[in-house]
Design an enzyme around this catalytic site. Structure first.
Site, PDB file in Angstrom:
ATOM      1  N   TYR A 145      50.685  31.911   8.108  1.00  0.00           N
ATOM      2  CA  TYR A 145      49.466  31.156   8.430  1.00  0.00           C
ATOM      3  C   TYR A 145      49.763  29.941   9.295  1.00  0.00           C
ATOM      4  CZ  TYR A 145      50.458  28.605   3.956  1.00  0.00           C
ATOM      5  OH  TYR A 145      51.016  27.891   2.934  1.00  0.00           O
ATOM      6  N   LYS A 160      53.549  23.629   8.300  1.00  0.00           N
ATOM      7  CA  LYS A 160      54.501  24.709   8.598  1.00  0.00           C
ATOM      8  C   LYS A 160      54.498  25.032  10.092  1.00  0.00           C
ATOM      9  CE  LYS A 160      54.908  26.625   3.926  1.00  0.00           C
ATOM     10  NZ  LYS A 160      56.333  26.553   3.639  1.00  0.00           N
TER      11      LYS A 160
HETATM   12  C1  HXC Z   1      43.335  19.374  -4.831  1.00  0.00           C
HETATM   13  C2  HXC Z   1      45.317  18.293  -5.290  1.00  0.00           C
HETATM   14  C3  HXC Z   1      45.777  19.434  -6.030  1.00  0.00           C
HETATM   15  C4  HXC Z   1      44.899  20.560  -6.137  1.00  0.00           C
HETATM   16  C5  HXC Z   1      47.343  17.909  -6.017  1.00  0.00           C
HETATM   17  N1  HXC Z   1      46.326  17.408  -5.314  1.00  0.00           N
HETATM   18  N2  HXC Z   1      47.045  19.158  -6.466  1.00  0.00           N
HETATM   19  N3  HXC Z   1      44.103  18.269  -4.699  1.00  0.00           N
HETATM   20  N4  HXC Z   1      43.697  20.489  -5.520  1.00  0.00           N
HETATM   21  N5  HXC Z   1      45.258  21.659  -6.805  1.00  0.00           N
HETATM   22  C6  HXC Z   1      46.260  16.089  -4.714  1.00  0.00           C
HETATM   23  C7  HXC Z   1      46.294  15.028  -5.790  1.00  0.00           C
HETATM   24  O1  HXC Z   1      45.022  14.857  -6.370  1.00  0.00           O
HETATM   25  C8  HXC Z   1      46.755  13.814  -5.010  1.00  0.00           C
HETATM   26  O2  HXC Z   1      45.701  13.245  -4.271  1.00  0.00           O
HETATM   27  C9  HXC Z   1      47.718  14.418  -4.009  1.00  0.00           C
HETATM   28  O3  HXC Z   1      47.411  15.799  -3.925  1.00  0.00           O
HETATM   29  C10 HXC Z   1      49.157  14.249  -4.412  1.00  0.00           C
HETATM   30  O4  HXC Z   1      49.323  14.812  -5.703  1.00  0.00           O
HETATM   31  P1  HXC Z   1      50.536  14.403  -6.654  1.00  0.00           P
HETATM   32  O5  HXC Z   1      50.560  15.364  -7.772  1.00  0.00           O
HETATM   33  O6  HXC Z   1      50.477  12.944  -6.933  1.00  0.00           O
HETATM   34  O7  HXC Z   1      51.752  14.587  -5.661  1.00  0.00           O
HETATM   35  P2  HXC Z   1      53.177  15.131  -5.915  1.00  0.00           P
HETATM   36  O8  HXC Z   1      53.659  14.874  -7.294  1.00  0.00           O
HETATM   37  O9  HXC Z   1      53.976  14.623  -4.801  1.00  0.00           O
HETATM   38  O10 HXC Z   1      52.974  16.723  -5.796  1.00  0.00           O
HETATM   39  C11 HXC Z   1      52.963  17.354  -4.579  1.00  0.00           C
HETATM   40  C12 HXC Z   1      52.091  18.610  -4.658  1.00  0.00           C
HETATM   41  C13 HXC Z   1      52.541  19.487  -5.828  1.00  0.00           C
HETATM   42  C14 HXC Z   1      52.214  19.357  -3.361  1.00  0.00           C
HETATM   43  C15 HXC Z   1      50.680  18.188  -4.841  1.00  0.00           C
HETATM   44  O11 HXC Z   1      51.697  20.617  -5.946  1.00  0.00           O
HETATM   45  C16 HXC Z   1      53.955  19.949  -5.710  1.00  0.00           C
HETATM   46  O12 HXC Z   1      54.892  19.177  -5.689  1.00  0.00           O
HETATM   47  N6  HXC Z   1      54.171  21.251  -5.641  1.00  0.00           N
HETATM   48  C17 HXC Z   1      55.549  21.784  -5.498  1.00  0.00           C
HETATM   49  C18 HXC Z   1      55.605  23.201  -5.897  1.00  0.00           C
HETATM   50  C19 HXC Z   1      54.656  24.066  -5.114  1.00  0.00           C
HETATM   51  O13 HXC Z   1      53.610  23.664  -4.683  1.00  0.00           O
HETATM   52  N7  HXC Z   1      55.054  25.325  -4.989  1.00  0.00           N
HETATM   53  C20 HXC Z   1      54.213  26.297  -4.363  1.00  0.00           C
HETATM   54  C21 HXC Z   1      54.800  26.631  -3.098  1.00  0.00           C
HETATM   55  S1  HXC Z   1      54.258  28.236  -2.695  1.00  0.00           S
HETATM   56  P3  HXC Z   1      44.807  11.984  -4.829  1.00  0.00           P
HETATM   57  O14 HXC Z   1      43.859  11.710  -3.717  1.00  0.00           O
HETATM   58  O15 HXC Z   1      44.126  12.487  -6.068  1.00  0.00           O
HETATM   59  O16 HXC Z   1      45.796  10.881  -5.086  1.00  0.00           O
HETATM   60  C22 HXC Z   1      53.999  28.230  -1.074  1.00  0.00           C
HETATM   61  C23 HXC Z   1      53.790  29.607  -0.546  1.00  0.00           C
HETATM   62  C24 HXC Z   1      52.785  29.633   0.537  1.00  0.00           C
HETATM   63  O17 HXC Z   1      54.044  27.241  -0.429  1.00  0.00           O
HETATM   64  C25 HXC Z   1      52.851  30.906   1.364  1.00  0.00           C
HETATM   65  C26 HXC Z   1      52.198  32.113   0.771  1.00  0.00           C
HETATM   66  C27 HXC Z   1      52.255  33.334   1.623  1.00  0.00           C
END
Ligand code: HXC
Length: 262
Positions: A145, A160
């Site tokens: 994407y 990305k």
């Molecule tokens: C809306 C969201 C949210 C959600 C977080 N936020 N999750 N908003 N829907 N589901 C918002 C929060 O409200 C906050 O904004 C801001 O994002 C930061 O969130 P934090 O939790 O404080 O940040 P942090 O701890 O740094 O976490 C980062 C993250 C988290 C990206 C949000 O999900 C993470 O670290 N994930 C790592 C693992 C991951 O995502 N793995 C999946 C990868 S799979 P506000 O405004 O409220 O402060 C992938 C595959 C894709 O990428 C390709 C497929 C083909």
């Protein structure tokens, strides 16, 4: 085949999913491997699994968003293994959301992890290679994407796409140092993280599977294999590319004529 014998690599997001599988695959092919991630426990498990195979590994608990922490990790890799030969930049953060509901902080968190984090790690490793006058290779994990676009992923897709542009630019710029940069764009891959973020319910999972002509998810090992290939000398003339491994998901879906089914 031990095509990475004697080499040393850093794998970000190396505690779980694609990163953990890649770290193991590189170790199986003879490399020493450092795994970087935010949570120490999964990193310790990957290090133990590699040591059980008879390999050498190091855990670097750090956040890719912190350039100072990344630099210290690269220092630790060179100190422990005596060298660094490259990087698999795999750490990612993602959640699916309508763009109009994405907060500034949500945008920033994902772009910081994916794009700035990739740059922090890529530049730290490449500077070390250039100083040591050693060739090397960097592989970044992206998603199709990045160029097709996909609703609900504006932050991740934009970040990305930046990683793809960064890799192509640096592939041209750093070829003179013998540094190759490539990307892998995996399709949906059977990991806990992707499952929880992208197909949490059975019906979501069935919908995702139906979008893949090959009819299955990728395994993390398959993606790790491709990373090992791109790092190895078998790919010595490959630079600036994106290797798509998505079971055909990004190809066109049938729109015209009566549905073609099995
Ligand atoms: C809306 C969201 C949210 C959600 C977080 N936020 N999750 N908003 N829907 N589901 C918002 C929060 O409200 C906050 O904004 C801001 O994002 C930061 O969130 P934090 O939790 O404080 O940040 P942090 O701890 O740094 O976490 C980062 C993250 C988290 C990206 C949000 O999900 C993470 O670290 N994930 C790592 C693992 C991951 O995502 N793995 C999946 C990868 S799979 P506000 O405004 O409220 O402060 C992938 C595959 C894709 O990428 C390709 C497929 C083909």
């Amino acid at each position: 085949m031990e095509s990475l014998q004697g080499r040393a690599y850093l794998v970000t997001g190396g505690g779980t999913g694609i990163g953990a599988a890649t770290a193991l695959r590189l170790a199986e092919q003879g490399a020493s491997v450092a795994v970087l991630g935010r949570r120490p426990e999964p990193l310790a498990k990957v290090v133990a699994a590699i040591e059980e195979l008879g390999g050498t590994a190091l855990a670097c608990p750090a956040d890719v968003r912190d350039p100072v922490a990344v630099e210290s990790c690269v220092d630790a890799v060179v100190e422990r293994f005596g060298r660094i030969d490259g990087l698999v930049s795999n750490a990612a953060g993602n959640f699916v959301t309508p763009a109009e509901r994405l907060s500034p902080n949500g945008w920033r968190a994902v772009v910081d992890i994916v794009l700035n984090g990739s740059w922090n790690c890529t530049s730290a490793v490449a500077r070390r290679l250039i100083e040591a006058e050693r060739p090397g290779a960097i592989v970044s994990v992206v998603a199709t994407y990045a160029w097709t676009g996909h609703p609900g992923t504006v932050h991740s897709a934009a970040a990305k796409a930046g990683v793809v542009a960064m890799s192509k630019t640096l592939a041209a710029e750093w070829a003179r140092y013998g540094i190759r940069l490539n990307c892998i764009a995996p399709g949906p891959t059977s990991t806990d993280g992707a499952g929880a973020a992208l197909w949490a319910s059975d019906s979501d999972k069935a919908r995702v599977l139906a979008s893949v002509p090959s009819g299955r998810f990728a395994t993390p090992d398959e993606v790790g294999d491709l990373a090992a290939f791109l790092l190895s000398d078998r790919a010595a003339y490959v630079t600036g590319t994106v290797l798509t491994a998505d079971g055909g998901q990004s190809l066109g879906q049938q729109i015209y004529g009566p549905p073609i089914t099995a």
